[in-house]
Design a protein around this motif. Structure first.
Motif, PDB file in Angstrom:
ATOM      1  N   CYS A 129     -16.873 -23.679   3.585  1.00  0.00           N
ATOM      2  CA  CYS A 129     -15.735 -24.570   3.830  1.00  0.00           C
ATOM      3  C   CYS A 129     -14.381 -23.987   3.448  1.00  0.00           C
ATOM      4  CB  CYS A 129     -15.958 -25.906   3.135  1.00  0.00           C
ATOM      5  SG  CYS A 129     -17.366 -26.776   3.827  1.00  0.00           S
ATOM      6  N   GLU A 130     -14.335 -23.051   2.508  1.00  0.00           N
ATOM      7  CA  GLU A 130     -13.048 -22.468   2.186  1.00  0.00           C
ATOM      8  C   GLU A 130     -12.671 -21.469   3.291  1.00  0.00           C
ATOM      9  OE1 GLU A 130     -12.841 -20.400  -1.573  1.00  0.00           O
ATOM     10  OE2 GLU A 130     -10.673 -20.190  -1.411  1.00  0.00           O
ATOM     11  N   ALA A 131     -11.423 -21.448   3.730  1.00  0.00           N
ATOM     12  CA  ALA A 131     -10.356 -22.308   3.295  1.00  0.00           C
ATOM     13  C   ALA A 131     -10.340 -23.654   4.043  1.00  0.00           C
ATOM     14  CB  ALA A 131      -9.016 -21.602   3.503  1.00  0.00           C
ATOM     15  N   GLU A 132     -10.450 -23.618   5.366  1.00  0.00           N
ATOM     16  CA  GLU A 132     -10.276 -24.865   6.113  1.00  0.00           C
ATOM     17  C   GLU A 132     -11.465 -25.127   7.025  1.00  0.00           C
ATOM     18  OE1 GLU A 132      -6.296 -24.130   7.685  1.00  0.00           O
ATOM     19  OE2 GLU A 132      -5.415 -24.981   5.858  1.00  0.00           O
ATOM     20  N   ASN A 268     -19.305 -14.376   6.075  1.00  0.00           N
ATOM     21  CA  ASN A 268     -18.077 -13.622   6.344  1.00  0.00           C
ATOM     22  C   ASN A 268     -17.567 -12.832   5.155  1.00  0.00           C
ATOM     23  OD1 ASN A 268     -17.826 -14.232   9.036  1.00  0.00           O
ATOM     24  ND2 ASN A 268     -16.472 -15.977   8.721  1.00  0.00           N
ATOM     25  N   MET A 269     -17.800 -13.354   3.937  1.00  0.00           N
ATOM     26  CA  MET A 269     -17.341 -12.542   2.805  1.00  0.00           C
ATOM     27  C   MET A 269     -18.477 -12.342   1.820  1.00  0.00           C
ATOM     28  SD  MET A 269     -16.253 -15.815   2.910  1.00  0.00           S
ATOM     29  CE  MET A 269     -16.764 -16.942   1.630  1.00  0.00           C
ATOM     30  N   GLY A 270     -18.151 -12.180   0.541  1.00  0.00           N
ATOM     31  CA  GLY A 270     -19.176 -11.852  -0.438  1.00  0.00           C
ATOM     32  C   GLY A 270     -19.979 -13.055  -0.898  1.00  0.00           C
ATOM     33  N   ALA A 271     -19.263 -14.096  -1.297  1.00  0.00           N
ATOM     34  CA  ALA A 271     -19.942 -15.242  -1.876  1.00  0.00           C
ATOM     35  C   ALA A 271     -18.962 -16.397  -1.966  1.00  0.00           C
ATOM     36  CB  ALA A 271     -20.463 -14.898  -3.269  1.00  0.00           C
ATOM     37  N   MET A 272     -19.480 -17.574  -2.311  1.00  0.00           N
ATOM     38  CA  MET A 272     -18.613 -18.746  -2.368  1.00  0.00           C
ATOM     39  C   MET A 272     -19.013 -19.653  -3.522  1.00  0.00           C
ATOM     40  SD  MET A 272     -16.097 -20.423  -1.114  1.00  0.00           S
ATOM     41  CE  MET A 272     -15.558 -21.951  -1.861  1.00  0.00           C
ATOM     42  N   GLU A 273     -17.986 -20.103  -4.247  1.00  0.00           N
ATOM     43  CA  GLU A 273     -18.187 -20.796  -5.524  1.00  0.00           C
ATOM     44  C   GLU A 273     -18.384 -22.301  -5.415  1.00  0.00           C
ATOM     45  OE1 GLU A 273     -15.221 -19.398  -4.468  1.00  0.00           O
ATOM     46  OE2 GLU A 273     -13.516 -20.631  -5.083  1.00  0.00           O
ATOM     47  N   ALA A 305     -20.855 -13.253 -11.645  1.00  0.00           N
ATOM     48  CA  ALA A 305     -19.962 -13.722 -12.708  1.00  0.00           C
ATOM     49  C   ALA A 305     -18.711 -14.349 -12.103  1.00  0.00           C
ATOM     50  CB  ALA A 305     -19.590 -12.556 -13.632  1.00  0.00           C
ATOM     51  N   HIS A 306     -18.142 -13.674 -11.131  1.00  0.00           N
ATOM     52  CA  HIS A 306     -16.916 -14.173 -10.501  1.00  0.00           C
ATOM     53  C   HIS A 306     -17.110 -15.608  -9.994  1.00  0.00           C
ATOM     54  CE1 HIS A 306     -13.182 -13.680  -8.018  1.00  0.00           C
ATOM     55  NE2 HIS A 306     -13.805 -14.564  -7.255  1.00  0.00           N
ATOM     56  N   GLU A 307     -18.161 -15.818  -9.221  1.00  0.00           N
ATOM     57  CA  GLU A 307     -18.360 -17.163  -8.652  1.00  0.00           C
ATOM     58  C   GLU A 307     -18.651 -18.164  -9.760  1.00  0.00           C
ATOM     59  OE1 GLU A 307     -17.333 -17.182  -5.760  1.00  0.00           O
ATOM     60  OE2 GLU A 307     -17.608 -15.059  -5.294  1.00  0.00           O
ATOM     61  N   TYR A 308     -19.408 -17.743 -10.760  1.00  0.00           N
ATOM     62  CA  TYR A 308     -19.675 -18.655 -11.869  1.00  0.00           C
ATOM     63  C   TYR A 308     -18.363 -19.000 -12.593  1.00  0.00           C
ATOM     64  CZ  TYR A 308     -20.887 -20.723 -16.202  1.00  0.00           C
ATOM     65  OH  TYR A 308     -20.908 -21.611 -17.247  1.00  0.00           O
ATOM     66  N   LEU A 327      -3.792 -18.226  -7.870  1.00  0.00           N
ATOM     67  CA  LEU A 327      -3.997 -18.994  -9.106  1.00  0.00           C
ATOM     68  C   LEU A 327      -5.472 -18.948  -9.501  1.00  0.00           C
ATOM     69  CD1 LEU A 327      -2.883 -21.255 -11.161  1.00  0.00           C
ATOM     70  CD2 LEU A 327      -3.911 -22.863  -9.552  1.00  0.00           C
ATOM     71  N   LYS A 328      -6.344 -19.144  -8.510  1.00  0.00           N
ATOM     72  CA  LYS A 328      -7.766 -19.100  -8.846  1.00  0.00           C
ATOM     73  C   LYS A 328      -8.355 -17.717  -8.619  1.00  0.00           C
ATOM     74  CE  LYS A 328      -9.950 -20.935  -4.526  1.00  0.00           C
ATOM     75  NZ  LYS A 328     -11.040 -20.014  -4.172  1.00  0.00           N
ATOM     76  N   GLU A 329      -7.892 -16.990  -7.602  1.00  0.00           N
ATOM     77  CA  GLU A 329      -8.543 -15.712  -7.297  1.00  0.00           C
ATOM     78  C   GLU A 329      -8.081 -14.571  -8.206  1.00  0.00           C
ATOM     79  OE1 GLU A 329     -11.132 -15.688  -5.882  1.00  0.00           O
ATOM     80  OE2 GLU A 329     -11.133 -17.448  -4.571  1.00  0.00           O
ATOM     81  N   GLY A 330      -6.779 -14.441  -8.388  1.00  0.00           N
ATOM     82  CA  GLY A 330      -6.304 -13.396  -9.290  1.00  0.00           C
ATOM     83  C   GLY A 330      -6.888 -13.613 -10.681  1.00  0.00           C
ATOM     84  N   PHE A 384      -5.347 -14.337   4.417  1.00  0.00           N
ATOM     85  CA  PHE A 384      -4.700 -14.068   3.128  1.00  0.00           C
ATOM     86  C   PHE A 384      -5.668 -13.956   1.965  1.00  0.00           C
ATOM     87  CE2 PHE A 384      -1.313 -14.938   5.916  1.00  0.00           C
ATOM     88  CZ  PHE A 384      -0.309 -14.098   5.484  1.00  0.00           C
ATOM     89  N   TYR A 385      -6.932 -13.767   2.285  1.00  0.00           N
ATOM     90  CA  TYR A 385      -7.908 -13.448   1.237  1.00  0.00           C
ATOM     91  C   TYR A 385      -7.886 -11.934   1.096  1.00  0.00           C
ATOM     92  CZ  TYR A 385      -9.152 -18.251   1.001  1.00  0.00           C
ATOM     93  OH  TYR A 385      -9.089 -19.600   0.784  1.00  0.00           O
ATOM     94  N   THR A 386      -6.808 -11.454   0.538  1.00  0.00           N
ATOM     95  CA  THR A 386      -6.488 -10.028   0.600  1.00  0.00           C
ATOM     96  C   THR A 386      -6.607  -9.351  -0.756  1.00  0.00           C
ATOM     97  OG1 THR A 386      -4.219 -10.598   0.110  1.00  0.00           O
ATOM     98  CG2 THR A 386      -4.803 -10.435   2.439  1.00  0.00           C
ATOM     99  N   VAL A 389      -3.721 -10.680  -2.944  1.00  0.00           N
ATOM    100  CA  VAL A 389      -3.944 -11.952  -3.635  1.00  0.00           C
ATOM    101  C   VAL A 389      -4.999 -11.784  -4.734  1.00  0.00           C
ATOM    102  CG1 VAL A 389      -4.894 -14.267  -3.327  1.00  0.00           C
ATOM    103  CG2 VAL A 389      -3.203 -13.383  -1.695  1.00  0.00           C
ATOM    104  N   TYR A 390      -6.039 -11.023  -4.448  1.00  0.00           N
ATOM    105  CA  TYR A 390      -7.146 -10.863  -5.394  1.00  0.00           C
ATOM    106  C   TYR A 390      -6.833  -9.795  -6.456  1.00  0.00           C
ATOM    107  CZ  TYR A 390     -10.653 -13.779  -3.003  1.00  0.00           C
ATOM    108  OH  TYR A 390     -11.352 -14.828  -2.484  1.00  0.00           O
ATOM    109  N   GLU A 391      -6.722  -8.555  -5.997  1.00  0.00           N
ATOM    110  CA  GLU A 391      -6.673  -7.452  -6.969  1.00  0.00           C
ATOM    111  C   GLU A 391      -5.300  -7.299  -7.614  1.00  0.00           C
ATOM    112  OE1 GLU A 391      -8.910  -7.139  -4.355  1.00  0.00           O
ATOM    113  OE2 GLU A 391     -10.546  -7.237  -5.808  1.00  0.00           O
TER     114      GLU A 391
HETATM  115  N1  B3K Z   1     -13.450 -18.220  -2.661  1.00  0.00           N
HETATM  116  C1  B3K Z   1     -14.295 -17.417  -1.822  1.00  0.00           C
HETATM  117  C2  B3K Z   1     -13.593 -16.790  -0.664  1.00  0.00           C
HETATM  118  C3  B3K Z   1     -13.418 -17.670   0.490  1.00  0.00           C
HETATM  119  C4  B3K Z   1     -12.884 -16.911   1.673  1.00  0.00           C
HETATM  120  C5  B3K Z   1     -12.505 -17.807   2.778  1.00  0.00           C
HETATM  121  N2  B3K Z   1     -12.105 -17.079   3.956  1.00  0.00           N
HETATM  122  C6  B3K Z   1     -15.004 -16.363  -2.604  1.00  0.00           C
HETATM  123  C7  B3K Z   1     -14.357 -15.954  -3.861  1.00  0.00           C
HETATM  124  O1  B3K Z   1     -13.268 -15.429  -3.893  1.00  0.00           O
HETATM  125  O2  B3K Z   1     -14.917 -16.196  -4.891  1.00  0.00           O
END
Ligand code: B3K
Ligand code: ZN
Length: 881
Positions: A129-132, A268-273, A305-308, A327-330, A384-386, A389-391
Motif C-alpha cells: 500500500c505504500e505510498a498510494e 517492487n522493493m525490498g520489504a514493507m513495514e 531490523a529496518h522494517e522492525y 522523517l521515517k526512512e532516513g 522519491f524512494y531514493t 531520501v534514504y541514505e
Molecule cells: N517503506 C517501504 C518502501 C515503500 C516503497 C513504496 N514505493 C520499505 C522501507 O523503506 O522500509
C-alpha cells in the motif's frame, strides 16, 4: 500529470476514525466492502464534500448511514480525477457527529501487475500500500495523516488458501459455506492506510517467541511458500536481535502480541513495514549457504531490523504527508546502520555505507532528479524512494548525533516519541525535538532539508606555527547548483577532525567536531606540540565531498597510520582516485597511460601483505573506487570508455606489480580453509577471510592468464557456499574462454529451480565486460527463466546491465536503445519498475556529446510514447528539462 507541492499541504476535510473491511476473495474477482466511520475536521467548513481516492476500482454500491446512495447531484459523484465525491450537503453539520460511508467495490488482483494494492504473487495474494496503493483496494482518504482503527474480515477457499493474515490480533476464524473459511483481525493501534496489509495463501511458517522488557510475550512467525520454509531461520534470529537491540539502545518495545512476516516472490522493493505484518521480497529474507552470499546474510539482517524498527519510527510516529518521507526512512536507515555496526564491525559497516552513498546518492545529487532529502514537489511519489531520501537522509540524522553526542541524540529521540506517539508529524517536528531536548540551536540545520546537491568542503590551508604551538586550518564550503535551485546557502556541517604526529603516527589530540557554519571559517588548535598531519571528516561526519590537497606521501602515511578506521580506508581511496583520474586525463587526451606511482603501488602492496588488520578492512582497502563514484570526481562531460579503461589499467598495474604476493596471500587463505576441514561458518573471522580470498581471486583474474582461469575453476569447484561460487563466476565473467561458459552452464544446472540463484546467474552475465554483453543481455531476456513481470529478475538482468557503465554506454548506443525498449514494455505492466530504469537515460547531460545525443534521443522516444505512466513521464520530463 499534476505536480504536488510540499507547501500546499492542507489538513483533510474529514477524519476517518474507524475502518471495517471485508474481503471476499474469488478467482479473478475480489469484492471489498468497507465501512468508514467519519467525522468532519473542525478546521474545514460545514458542507464540505468528502472526496475519497480510488484507482482501478469497479464501484458496486455506496451507502451513507446505511442508506443506498444513487449517482447524481443528490448522492455521490466522481470528480475529474475519478475520485468518489460524497456531497457535503448530505453530511452532518455538527463536526462531532459520526457518520458511516459504506462502499462495495470489485478488484482483480490477478491482473494487477503494478504490484501496488492487492495483487497475486505466485500462488498467494498479498498487498503493498505504500505510498498510494490503498486506493487501489478501496475508496479512502489515502494520505498518511488520516490514522484510523481497523478491523478486517477475509474469506477465501480453505483448501487453496489455508493461511489468512492481516494486521493486529486475530479475533475469530472458522469455516464458511462452499469449502471456504474466514478470519477476522483487529489492530488496536490507529494507523495510516499505507500500513494496511492482507495475505491469503498456501504458506508454511516457522515460529518462535520473544518476551519484551516489560514482560509482553510476543509470538513471532515467518511465512513463506512451502518450498522456502527451510530458509527462514536466519531471518528469525535477526528479528530477535533487532527487537532486543531496540529495547537496549532506544528503549523501544514491541506493542502487539504477534509479529508476522511473509516472504513473497514478486515485490517492487525490498520489504514493507506493515503494522504487525511485514511483507518481504524473498530476496531479502531467504538465507542458506547454498543460495545466499555473506553480503546477502548481512543485508537480510539489516532489512529485517529496518522494517522492525519502523514500528516506532514510521508506524507509532508516522509522516504527516509524503514530503516528510525521510522523517521515517532516513531515521530508520540510520537506526538499522547503527544496529548493523553493533552486530559486526562498525568500521566495515561504515565503509560499506559510504561506498553505497557515493556510488548511488552522489550521482543522484548531481543529476536531473536531484532533490533535497525532503522534496519540494513530486508527480509520482514512488519516484522519491531514493538514495537521497534514504541514505543521505540517514547521514543527516547521523549529523544530529555527531553534533549533540550519543547521549544528547537519545534525549532528543525520547522527547520525539513522548511528544508525538500516535501522531503524523513533520521533519521540523523531529528537528524541534532534537533542539528542545538539548537546548541547542538547530535553525541553520534546516537547510539540510531544503537544499539538494552534495556540498563541497575545501580545506583552503592547513598550517603549523611552532612558536605558538598552534595548528590552523581554514575551511570553506559551497554546494553546486541543482535543477531549480541555483542559489545555495551555507550549511551547518560537523567536521570531525584529528591530529596525528608526523613522526610516530600517534594521535596528538583526541578527535574533535568542528562546526562549519559560514562560507569560510578558521579553526585554531592550541597546544599542538609538533607539526601534525590532519585527519579530516573522520568517520565521514557529513555527506560532503572533501577537497584537501595532500601529497601521495601524506596519503600513504594516513593509509598506514590514521587511527580512524574510516579515514585510513579513505586515504587509500583518495590516492587511488588521484591515480585513476590522472590516467583518465591522459587517455582522454589521446596519450598513453602513465606508469603507476611507486608510493601508490607500495602502499597497496603493504595493505595486501599486512597480517595485523581486519581482513574485511583489508579487502575494502584493496578495492578501487567504482566507476559511478569516480564519475563524481571527474569534470563532466564524461567519456565512459576512457573512465573504464583508466580504472582497468590501474587495476591491472597493481595486480601485475604484486602478482606474487597476491597468490601467496590467496594460497595462505586457501590453506586455512582446508585446515578447518572445509566447514562453512558464518562467524566474523570466517566471513572476513572469505571476503578477502574471493576479492583476491577477482583481482588476479584481471590478468586473464590461463593460470588464474584454472584457479578460478578450482575455486568454483571447491567453493563452500554461494559467496565462493559466485565470486569464481565473477572472476571468470570477463574472460572469453571455454571455462567461462562451462562454469556458467554448471551454475545454471545447479540454479534453475531456484529463483534467487537464477537472479545471481543473470546478474553476473549482465555485468560482464565481454564486448558482446549487449547482445547477451538481449538473449538473457529471451531465456525461459527470465520473467518480465518479476521485479527481481528484471533487476538482475536490466538493472545490472544499466549499472554496467561501460556497456550501457556502448559507443554505438545499443545499450541505450535496449534499456529504452525495456522501459516501454515494462511501463505498461509496472510503472514503478520502468521509471527506475528511465533514470539511467536521464543522466545524458553528464556524458560526452556523441553519447549524450543518443541518450537524449531515447528519452525523447519515451516522451513521445502513448500512455506513458506518470511515474516514467516524471523522470522523462525532468531528464529533458
Ligand atoms: N517503506 C517501504 C518502501 C515503500 C516503497 C513504496 N514505493 C520499505 C522501507 O523503506 O522500509
Ligand atoms: Zn524504510
Amino acid at each position: 500529470p499534476k505536480e504536488k507541492k510540499r507547501l500546499d499541504y492542507r489538513p483533510p476535510e474529514y477524519w476517518i476514525k474507524k475502518v471495517d473491511l471485508d474481503f471476499d476473495v474469488h478467482k479473478d474477482t475480489t469484492t471489498v466492502r468497507s465501512v468508514l466511520t467519519c467525522y468532519r475536521n473542525r478546521g474545514s467548513p460545514s458542507g464540505a464534500d468528502l472526496v475519497l481516492h480510488g484507482e482501478d476500482l469497479t464501484l458496486k454500491e455506496v451507502k451513507l448511514n446505511g442508506k443506498v446512495l444513487s449517482e447524481g447531484a443528490e448522492g455521490y459523484g466522481h470528480d475529474e480525477d475519478k475520485q468518489l465525491v460524497i456531497r457535503g450537503k448530505l453530511l452532518p453539520a455538527d463536526p462531532d457527529e459520526l457518520f458511516k460511508v459504506e462502499t462495495t467495490v470489485a478488484i482483480c488482483p490477478e491482473k494487477n501487475f503494478q504490484l501496488s494494492g492487492l495483487y497475486k504473487s505466485g500462488g498467494m495474494y498479498c498487498t503493498q500500500c505504500e505510498a498510494e496503493g490503498f486506493r487501489r483496494i478501496t475508496y479512502f482518504l489515502d494520505r498518511p495523516d488520516v490514522m484510523s482503527l481497523y478491523t478486517v474480515r477475509v474469506e477465501a477457499s480453505k483448501s487453496e488458501y489455508p493461511v489468512l493474515l492481516s494486521n493486529g490480533n486475530q479475533i475469530s476464524s472458522g469455516d464458511a459455506a462452499d469449502g471456504r473459511h474466514y478470519a477476522s483481525f483487529e489492530d488496536p493501534h490507529p494507523k495510516p492506510c499505507y500500513l494496511f496489509a492482507l495475505v491469503v495463501g498456501n504458506l508454511k511458517s516457522i515460529h518462535s517467541d520473544f518476551t519484551t522488557t516489560s514482560g509482553r510475550k510476543v509470538r513471532l512467525e515467518i511465512f513463506s511458500e512451502p518450498h522456502n520454509v527451510a530458509k527462514l531461520d536466519w531471518a528469525m534470529e535477526s528479528l530477535k536481535k533487532a527487537m532486543k537491540w531496540d529495547e537496549e539502545k532506544f528503549g523501544r518495545e514491541y506493542d502487539l502480541d504477534v509479529f508476522n512476516i511473509v516472504a513473497v516472490d514478486d515485490f517492487n522493493m525490498g520489504a514493507m513495514e506493515n503494522k504487525g505484518l511485514n511483507v518481504f521480497n524473498t530476496a531479502l529474507i531467504l538465507a542458506s549457504p547454498d543460495t545466499s552470499t555473506d553480503a546477502d546474510y548481512e543485508r537480510i539482517m539489516g532489512v529485517i531490523a529496518h522494517e522492525y524498527f519502523h514500528n516506532w519510527t514510521g508506524n507509532r510516529v508516522t509522516c504527516r504527508d509524503w514530503f516528510q518521507l525521510t522523517l521515517k526512512e532516513g531515521l530508520t536507515v540510520f537506526r538499522d546502520q547503527e544496529f548493523s555496526r553493533d552486530m559486526a564491525s562498525a568500521a566495515v559497516k561504515r565503509i560499506e555505507d559510504i561506498i553505497m552513498l557515493r556510488s548511488r546518492q552522489f550521482p543522484e545529487d548531481a543529476g536531473p532528479m536531484a532533490h533535497p532529502i525532503r522534496p519540494e514537489s513530486y508527480i509520482a511519489m514512488d519516484n522519491f524512494y531514493t538514495a537521497t531520501v534514504y541514505e543521505k537522509g540517514a547521514e543527516v540524522i547521523r549529523m544530529y548525533q555527531t553534533l549533540l553526542s550519543k547521549h544528547g541524540f537519545r534525549k532528543g529521540m525520547d522527547l520525539y516519541f513522548t511528544r508525538h506517539d500516535g501522531q503524523a508529524v513533520t521533519c521540523d517536528d523531529f528537528r524541534a525535538a532534537m533542539a528542545d531536548a538539548n537546548t541547542s540551536d538547530l535553525k541553520q540545520f534546516e537547510r539540510w532539508y531544503l537544499q539538494a546537491g552534495t556540498p563541497v568542503v575545501t580545506v583552503e590551508s592547513a598550517s603549523y606555527d611552532p612558536s605558538l604551538k598552534q595548528f590552523t586550518i581554514v575551511v570553506s564550503q559551497s554546494t553546486p547548483a541543482t535543477p531549480g535551485q541555483a542559489e545555495k546557502h551555507p550549511l551547518h556541517i560537523p567536521i570531525k577532525t584529528g591530529l596525528l604526529s608526523k613522526a610516530t603516527g600517534k594521535e596528538l589530540q583526541p578527535s574533535m567536531v568542528l562546526e562549519l557554519k559560514g562560507e569560510k571559517e578558521t579553526f585554531v588548535f592550541d597546544n599542538v606540540p609538533e607539526e601534525p598531519i590532519a585527519s579530516i571528516l573522520r568517520d565521514f561526519s557529513a555527506p560532503c565531498r572533501l577537497k584537501f590537497e595532500r601529497s601521495p606521501d601524506d596519503l600513504a602515511f594516513l593509509m598506514a597510520h590514521d587511527t580512524d578506521d574510516f579515514n585510513r580506508w579513505e586515504a587509500g581511496q583518495t590516492l587511488a582516485t588521484i591515480v585513476i583520474k590522472d590516467t583518465y586525463n591522459k587517455l582522454s587526451a589521446g596519450e598513453s597511460p602513465p606508469a603507476l606511482p611507486g608510493v601508490f603501488v607500495e602502499a597497496w602492496r603493504k595493505v595486501l601483505t599486512a597480517t595485523d588488520i581486519d581482513r574485511s578492512l583489508q579487502t575494502y582497502s584493496l578495492r578501487l573506487p567504482d566507476e559511478k563514484t569516480l564519475i563524481g570526481e571527474i569534470a563532466a562531460p564524461i567519456a565512459p570508455d576512457h573512465l573504464h579503461n583508466a580504472r582497468q589499467h590501474v587495476r591491472k598495474g597493481l595486480v601485475e606489480a604484486c602478482k606474487k604476493e597476491l597468490r601467496e596471500v590467496y594460497d595462505k587463505l586457501t590453506q586455512e580453509v582446508a585446515a578447518e576441514g572445509g566447514v562453512f561458518k558464518v562467524d566474523e573471522p570466517s566471513i572476513a577471510r572469505r571476503r578477502l580470498r574471493n576479492a583476491l581471486l577477482i583481482s588476479m583474474a584481471v590478468l586473464q592468464d590461463p593460470e588464474t582461469v584454472k584457479l578460478a575453476v578450482e575455486h568454483f569447484e571447491t567453493g563452500l557456499c554461494m559467496s565462493d561460487r559466485i565470486s569464481a563466476l565473477y572472476a571468470l565473467a570477463d574472460i572469453p574462454v571455454a571455462e567461462r561458459e562451462a562454469v556458467i552452464q554448471k551454475f545454471y544446472g545447479d540454479s534453475k529451480d531456484d529463483k534467487l540463484k537464477m537472479c545471481k546467474w543473470f546478474a553476473v552475465q549482465a555485468q560482464s565486460d565481454l564486448p558482446d554483453t549487449v547482445e547477451r543481455v538481449k538473449e538473457l531476456m529471451k531465456h525461459p527463466d527470465f520473467e518480465l513481470k518479476n521485479p527481481n529478475k528484471l533487476r538482475a538482468v536490466v538493472g545490472a546491465f544499466a549499472n554496467n557503465n561501460f556497456h550501457f554506454h556502448r559507443k554505438d548506443g545499443a545499450g541505450y536503445s535496449l534499456v529504452c525498449d525495456v522501459i516501454k514494455e515494462v511501463d505498461k505492466l509496472n510503472p514503478q519498475m520502468a521509471s527506475r530504469f528511465a533514470v539511467f537515460l536521464a543522466g545524458w547531460k553528464n556524458v560526452e556529446p556523441v553519447r549524450s545525443a543518443m541518450m537524449k534521443a531515447q528519452l525523447e522516444r519515451l516522451r513521445d510514447t502513448e500512455n506513458l505512466s506518470n511515474d516514467t513521464m516524471e523522470i522523462v520530463i525532468k531528464g529533458l528539462s
